[in-house]
Structures are given as structure tokens and as C-alpha cells.
Design a protein around this motif. Structure first.
Motif, mmCIF file in Angstrom:
data_model
loop_
_atom_site.group_PDB
_atom_site.id
_atom_site.type_symbol
_atom_site.label_atom_id
_atom_site.label_comp_id
_atom_site.label_asym_id
_atom_site.label_seq_id
_atom_site.Cartn_x
_atom_site.Cartn_y
_atom_site.Cartn_z
ATOM 1 N N VAL A 13 10.394 8.463 5.667
ATOM 2 C CA VAL A 13 9.559 8.809 6.824
ATOM 3 C C VAL A 13 9.874 7.849 7.966
ATOM 4 N N ARG A 14 9.969 6.567 7.664
ATOM 5 C CA ARG A 14 10.263 5.558 8.691
ATOM 6 C C ARG A 14 11.590 5.870 9.384
ATOM 7 N N ASN A 64 0.830 -1.197 0.000
ATOM 8 C CA ASN A 64 0.000 0.000 0.000
ATOM 9 C C ASN A 64 0.868 1.252 0.000
ATOM 10 N N ARG A 65 0.358 2.299 -0.583
ATOM 11 C CA ARG A 65 1.061 3.576 -0.590
ATOM 12 C C ARG A 65 1.196 4.066 0.852
ATOM 13 N N GLY A 66 2.397 4.461 1.221
ATOM 14 C CA GLY A 66 2.636 4.949 2.570
ATOM 15 C C GLY A 66 2.980 3.862 3.571
ATOM 16 N N GLN A 67 2.954 2.612 3.139
ATOM 17 C CA GLN A 67 3.235 1.482 4.019
ATOM 18 C C GLN A 67 4.742 1.328 4.225
ATOM 19 N N PHE A 68 5.178 1.069 5.458
ATOM 20 C CA PHE A 68 6.585 0.802 5.742
ATOM 21 C C PHE A 68 6.900 -0.639 5.371
ATOM 22 N N GLU A 69 8.154 -0.895 4.977
ATOM 23 C CA GLU A 69 8.568 -2.272 4.693
ATOM 24 C C GLU A 69 8.521 -3.113 5.959
ATOM 25 N N GLU A 70 8.912 -2.505 7.092
ATOM 26 C CA GLU A 70 8.818 -3.160 8.398
ATOM 27 C C GLU A 70 8.233 -2.165 9.384
ATOM 28 N N PRO A 71 7.340 -2.599 10.271
ATOM 29 C CA PRO A 71 6.786 -1.673 11.264
ATOM 30 C C PRO A 71 7.863 -1.159 12.213
ATOM 31 N N VAL A 72 7.610 0.004 12.775
ATOM 32 C CA VAL A 72 8.455 0.556 13.834
ATOM 33 C C VAL A 72 7.676 0.358 15.126
ATOM 34 N N THR A 73 8.244 -0.364 16.073
ATOM 35 C CA THR A 73 7.556 -0.606 17.334
ATOM 36 C C THR A 73 8.050 0.401 18.363
ATOM 37 N N VAL A 74 7.080 1.123 18.938
ATOM 38 C CA VAL A 74 7.381 2.144 19.936
ATOM 39 C C VAL A 74 6.557 1.875 21.189
ATOM 40 N N LEU A 75 7.018 2.436 22.290
ATOM 41 C CA LEU A 75 6.294 2.322 23.554
ATOM 42 C C LEU A 75 5.428 3.562 23.733
ATOM 43 N N VAL A 76 4.159 3.362 24.035
ATOM 44 C CA VAL A 76 3.235 4.471 24.244
ATOM 45 C C VAL A 76 2.548 4.317 25.599
#
Length: 100
Positions: free
Chosen positions: A64-65, A2-14
């Protein structure tokens, strides 16, 4: 992909330290928009501007990633390696799944 999709997710703590997988430019933008004003810094401004450029199609999602990773690292919210925690916790929830 999909457009705007990262190749791999970025996991962050929220929140109270819950891991969340950020998978695309819009999720990154939402995270940065919701970031408390008192905690905003130069890395935040760069990442937010990158998200805006990514949404406009001016830069690719992987750029962006990279800015999101830098922001998360500088704010100590980046989960470096989700392999071990994922085994203990199951899959990290996706952005928006923690609403409630």
C-alpha cells in the motif's frame, strides 16, 4: 508494529503545501478518499484500490505504501527527503493534526 502501519511514514504536501506524515493504511485511505474528483487519475485508482485491499488484509502495508508513494510522486506532492525541511520546521505533523 500495529496492523496496517508503514515501516516509514510517507510525507506528502496537502492544502497550501503543508507536510503531513501518512503512517498507515487508514491514513492513506483517508487522504485518497478526500482527493478532489477532478484530480483523480489512474495512479489514484490504483492507490485507493491498494488501500481497500490493505484494509481487508489482502495485501501488506508496504505494498500500500509503495502505491501511495507512486501516487504522490505523480501528483507532485511527495516530500522526497524530510531531513532538511524537518530541521527547519520541526517534525512534520501527522495526518489529522492540521484540522482546525
Amino acid at each position: 508494529m500495529n496492523r496496517g502501519q508503514f515501516e516509514e511514514p510517507v510525507t506528502v504536501l496537502v492544502g497550501m503545501g503543508f507536510p503531513v506524515g501518512i503512517e498507515n493504511v487508514m491514513e492513506a485511505y483517508a487522504l485518497l478518499q478526500d482527493w478532489p474528483a477532478a484530480g483523480r487519475n489512474g495512479a489514484h485508482a490504483i492507490a485507493l484500490n491498494a488501500c481497500k485491499a490493505g484494509i481487508a488484509g489482502e495485501i501488506d502495508p508496504e505494498t500500500v505504501r509503495a502505491t501511495l508513494v507512486t501516487f504522490a510522486r505523480r501528483n507532485d506532492i511527495l516530500v522526497q527527503d524530510m531531513v532538511a525541511p524537518a530541521a527547519a520546521l520541526g517534525d512534520a505533523p501527522r495526518a489529522g493534526e492540521l484540522a482546525g
